[in-house]
Design an enzyme around this catalytic site. Structure first.
Site, mmCIF file in Angstrom:
data_model
loop_
_atom_site.group_PDB
_atom_site.id
_atom_site.type_symbol
_atom_site.label_atom_id
_atom_site.label_comp_id
_atom_site.label_asym_id
_atom_site.label_seq_id
_atom_site.Cartn_x
_atom_site.Cartn_y
_atom_site.Cartn_z
ATOM 1 N N SER A 131 75.084 44.893 23.499
ATOM 2 C CA SER A 131 74.139 43.793 23.642
ATOM 3 C C SER A 131 73.994 43.425 25.106
ATOM 4 C CB SER A 131 74.642 42.572 22.859
ATOM 5 O OG SER A 131 73.872 41.425 23.150
ATOM 6 N N TYR A 153 80.915 37.034 19.720
ATOM 7 C CA TYR A 153 80.077 38.229 19.510
ATOM 8 C C TYR A 153 80.071 39.114 20.746
ATOM 9 C CZ TYR A 153 75.767 40.953 18.960
ATOM 10 O OH TYR A 153 74.844 41.972 18.916
#
Length: 264
Positions: free
Chosen positions: A156, A169
């Site tokens: 990400s 995350y």
């Protein structure tokens, strides 16, 4: 019994087979269709949406390629040995083969909370899917990946830039980026290249569809992005397919951000 779907078509011996976790929706679906358009065949996984997986298989069939859908909980390590057996059986039954070329570790889920309010349960859930799951699923499937194959791990943009609420995350995705480099080093003798693709903010159902459905959030993403808009799945899937092509065979151990130039 886990659900499987496939075509009855016999694939050419030269077709490359890609296994894409979470291939029934979002970025995984885009990658699956992009690889099929380039002449590849696909094993895709889904967690609960059998109908969505069947729809992707049908789209791949319509492109003249072969696909199989298998159920997988990417956060349940205890199921991985059995899943590998299902992949082995699908390879033999559908393709008459014992290996596949490409593994795309794409399956994921979003859960946000400020650092101070993040619970152990939230942390563990994210870890099981995004880090522990990637580590041990790759380990379980490694005997089935052909020498000279490829692995793509999804990370990400949040490992480079920060949004409040994504600490846990992003931590898992940072671990995946480190794992990518170690895999590239350890699997090099087998000719297996391993890379990370790190998308920016994409209009999918991730995180409850915030980027896609929240107009203010979408606008803020667009304003922060050099190309002036939020990303869409088809900004990512074709890039993954390109990375898996022979043209990009010398890229290895790298983190490739695909974000339209967000927060430059």
């Amino acid at each position: 019994m886990p659900h499987t779907t496939s075509t009855a078509t016999t694939a050419p011996a030269t077709a490359k087979i890609s296994l894409i976790t979470g291939g029934s929706r979002g970025l995984g679906r885009s990658a699956a269709l992009s690889l099929a358009r380039k002449g590849g065949d696909v094993i895709l996984t889904y967690q609960s949406r059998r109908d969505a997986a069947d729809a992707v298989v049908a789209e791949i069939n319509a492109l003249g390629r072969t696909a199989v859908a298998l159920q997988l909980d990417a956060g349940d390590v205890s199921s991985f040995a059995g899943f590998a057996d299902q992949v082995r059986a699908a390879l033999k039954t559908t393709w008459g083969r014992e290996s596949f070329e490409h593994l795309v570790n794409n399956a994921g889920m979003g859960d946000t909370a400020p650092f101070a309010q993040t619970t152990e349960a939230q942390f563990d859930s994210l870890m099981n899917v995004h880090l522990k799951g990637v580590f041990f699923l790759t380990q379980a499937l490694l005997p089935l990946i052909a020498d000279g194959g490829r692995i793509v791990n999804l990370s990400s943009g949040l490992t480079r830039f920060c949004f409040p609420g994504f600490a846990a995350y992003a931590l898992m995705k940072g671990g995946v980026e480190v794992l990518t480099r170690y895999l590239a080093k350890e699997l090099g003798p087998r000719g297996i290249a391993v890379n990370t693709v790190a998308p920016g903010a994409i209009e999918t159902d991730f995180g409850g569809g915030a980027v896609r459905d929240n107009a203010d959030y979408n606008r803020s993403v667009a304003e922060a992005t050099a190309l002036g808009r939020a990303g869409v799945p088809d900004d990512i899937g074709p890039m993954i397919a390109a990375l898996l092509s022979e043209d990009d065979r010398w890229i290895n151990g790298q983190r490739l951000e695909v974000s339209g130039g967000i927060f430059l």
